[in-house]
Design a protein around this motif. Structure first.
Motif, PDB file in Angstrom:
ATOM      1  N   LEU A 103      -4.574   2.070  -2.672  1.00 12.73           N
ATOM      2  CA  LEU A 103      -4.478   3.040  -3.760  1.00 12.73           C
ATOM      3  C   LEU A 103      -4.016   2.402  -5.069  1.00 12.73           C
ATOM      4  CD1 LEU A 103      -2.984   6.097  -1.853  1.00 12.73           C
ATOM      5  CD2 LEU A 103      -5.211   6.013  -3.001  1.00 12.73           C
ATOM      6  N   LEU A 104      -3.253   1.323  -4.978  1.00 14.30           N
ATOM      7  CA  LEU A 104      -2.836   0.617  -6.184  1.00 14.30           C
ATOM      8  C   LEU A 104      -3.908  -0.338  -6.691  1.00 14.30           C
ATOM      9  CD1 LEU A 104       0.918   0.034  -5.337  1.00 14.30           C
ATOM     10  CD2 LEU A 104       0.014   1.423  -7.207  1.00 14.30           C
ATOM     11  N   ASP A 105      -5.054  -0.334  -6.015  1.00 16.33           N
ATOM     12  CA  ASP A 105      -6.218  -1.080  -6.480  1.00 16.33           C
ATOM     13  C   ASP A 105      -5.964  -2.581  -6.522  1.00 16.33           C
ATOM     14  OD1 ASP A 105      -8.913  -1.060  -7.240  1.00 16.33           O
ATOM     15  OD2 ASP A 105      -8.426  -1.137  -9.380  1.00 16.33           O
ATOM     16  N   VAL A 106      -5.253  -3.085  -5.501  1.00 17.52           N
ATOM     17  CA  VAL A 106      -5.036  -4.517  -5.350  1.00 17.52           C
ATOM     18  C   VAL A 106      -5.518  -4.947  -3.971  1.00 17.52           C
ATOM     19  CG1 VAL A 106      -3.093  -4.571  -6.960  1.00 17.52           C
ATOM     20  CG2 VAL A 106      -2.652  -4.247  -4.523  1.00 17.52           C
ATOM     21  N   ARG A 107      -5.718  -6.236  -3.811  1.00 20.69           N
ATOM     22  CA  ARG A 107      -6.243  -6.753  -2.538  1.00 20.69           C
ATOM     23  C   ARG A 107      -5.137  -7.026  -1.522  1.00 20.69           C
ATOM     24  NH1 ARG A 107     -10.151 -12.097  -1.687  1.00 20.69           N
ATOM     25  NH2 ARG A 107      -9.885 -12.213   0.591  1.00 20.69           N
ATOM     26  N   TYR A 108      -3.987  -7.511  -2.005  1.00 19.48           N
ATOM     27  CA  TYR A 108      -2.972  -8.008  -1.074  1.00 19.48           C
ATOM     28  C   TYR A 108      -1.722  -7.135  -1.076  1.00 19.48           C
ATOM     29  CZ  TYR A 108      -5.675 -12.299  -0.696  1.00 19.48           C
ATOM     30  OH  TYR A 108      -6.680 -13.205  -0.455  1.00 19.48           O
ATOM     31  N   GLY A 109      -1.269  -6.810   0.126  1.00 16.01           N
ATOM     32  CA  GLY A 109       0.032  -6.189   0.309  1.00 16.01           C
ATOM     33  C   GLY A 109       1.002  -7.233   0.828  1.00 16.01           C
ATOM     34  N   PHE A 110       2.187  -7.263   0.254  1.00 21.86           N
ATOM     35  CA  PHE A 110       3.219  -8.215   0.671  1.00 21.86           C
ATOM     36  C   PHE A 110       4.368  -7.444   1.295  1.00 21.86           C
ATOM     37  CE2 PHE A 110       7.239 -10.430  -0.236  1.00 21.86           C
ATOM     38  CZ  PHE A 110       7.003 -11.642   0.393  1.00 21.86           C
ATOM     39  N   GLY A 111       4.987  -8.041   2.296  1.00 24.15           N
ATOM     40  CA  GLY A 111       6.177  -7.452   2.885  1.00 24.15           C
ATOM     41  C   GLY A 111       6.997  -8.514   3.584  1.00 24.15           C
ATOM     42  N   VAL A 112       8.203  -8.147   3.959  1.00 28.81           N
ATOM     43  CA  VAL A 112       9.039  -9.026   4.778  1.00 28.81           C
ATOM     44  C   VAL A 112       9.351  -8.281   6.059  1.00 28.81           C
ATOM     45  CG1 VAL A 112       9.957 -10.188   2.760  1.00 28.81           C
ATOM     46  CG2 VAL A 112      11.243  -8.292   3.747  1.00 28.81           C
ATOM     47  N   SER A 113       9.361  -9.010   7.166  1.00 32.27           N
ATOM     48  CA  SER A 113       9.526  -8.372   8.467  1.00 32.27           C
ATOM     49  C   SER A 113      10.491  -9.148   9.348  1.00 32.27           C
ATOM     50  CB  SER A 113       8.176  -8.279   9.185  1.00 32.27           C
ATOM     51  OG  SER A 113       8.338  -7.772  10.501  1.00 32.27           O
ATOM     52  N   PRO A 114      11.505  -8.476   9.900  1.00 31.06           N
ATOM     53  CA  PRO A 114      12.269  -9.109  10.968  1.00 31.06           C
ATOM     54  C   PRO A 114      11.338  -9.368  12.153  1.00 31.06           C
ATOM     55  CG  PRO A 114      13.364  -7.120  10.168  1.00 31.06           C
ATOM     56  CD  PRO A 114      11.983  -7.129   9.587  1.00 31.06           C
ATOM     57  N   LEU A 115      11.624 -10.404  12.909  1.00 33.58           N
ATOM     58  CA  LEU A 115      10.721 -10.768  13.998  1.00 33.58           C
ATOM     59  C   LEU A 115      10.526  -9.636  14.996  1.00 33.58           C
ATOM     60  CD1 LEU A 115      11.686 -14.484  14.743  1.00 33.58           C
ATOM     61  CD2 LEU A 115       9.759 -13.604  13.408  1.00 33.58           C
TER      62      LEU A 115
END
Length: 238
Positions: free
Chosen positions: A163-175
């Motif tokens: 919806l934000l019209d970008v290709r990549y979503g970034f996040g950080v995740s605990p294992l």
């Protein structure tokens, strides 16, 4: 009427309807709402209350920084799941699009670590295609369909990125949460050492979603993403 809604952080959600968008998650039975804090301040407050409650349960509420988030200006979009009795039972928020690594809140734990240069290079390579960060995912502990809510939040990252019209979503995740995010297509950034974040109890890694390639998602999650995106497309029509 179709409009271009401006988020509180100054970014435009392409084709969004005033008041936000909605779809039904068939697996949990929840209605999902996506909008900016500016579009629905009361719902934004309910998202924050649920997030704060969840973070407090694990003793990491300082990582949420509710005071800094409260006015909604740093958040481009947020998503909440509302169960049939009207309770907000899950949510996440999105920031961006971002122009540099230093604009991304989730990049900060790697500053000064062995992984900083590698992660910065990864961000720089993706910026031309657009990056938005998803943060603050939570689900209530008091409902019987908590696994379904976790899967809903993981798919939500794909939806808000799109919806934000970008290709990549970034996040950080605990294992311990990585498999949930992988189910919706997230890939761990290779070669970037983990960090202890938000505290020493957690081993956390950076992850990316490429909304143009969800082949890494599970078949069940891909199917639900397609169904939900069709609902979002219908909601965006004039």
């Amino acid at each position: 009427m179709r409009v271009s809604a401006h988020t509180g952080s100054g970014h435009r959600v392409v084709g969004a309807n005033a008041g936000g968008l909605r779809y039904l998650d068939s697996s949990s039975g929840c209605e999902v709402r996506i909008c900016s804090p500016e579009q629905d301040p009361a719902l934004w407050d309910r998202y924050l209350a649920g997030a704060l409650n969840g973070y407090r349960h694990y003793g990491v509420q300082d990582a949420l920084d509710v005071e800094a988030l409260a006015d909604g200006r740093s958040t481009s979009l947020f998503l909440v799941a509302i169960d049939p009795d009207g309770s907000v039972v899950a949510g996440l928020r999105a920031h961006g699009p971002h122009a540099t690594a230093d604009d991304i809140p989730g990049f900060r734990p790697w500053i000064g670590t062995a992984g900083e240069a590698g992660l910065r290079a990864s961000v720089d390579a993706k910026v031309p295609h657009g990056i938005a960060e998803s943060k603050g995912g939570w689900s209530t502990r008091s409902v019987p369909r908590r696994p379904e809510l976790g899967a809903l939040v993981a798919r939500g990252v794909v939806h808000v990125t799109w919806l934000l019209d970008v290709r990549y979503g970034f996040g950080v995740s605990p294992l311990h949460q990585l498999e949930s995010y992988r189910s919706s297509g997230a890939r761990q950034d290779p070669g970037i050492p983990a960090v202890s974040y938000p505290d020493e109890r957690y081993t956390t890694v950076p992850v990316w979603w490429d909304v143009s390639d969800l082949s890494a998602a599970t078949p069940a999650q891909r199917d639900l993403i397609a169904v939900e995106r069709a609902q979002l497309l219908e909601a965006r029509r004039p």
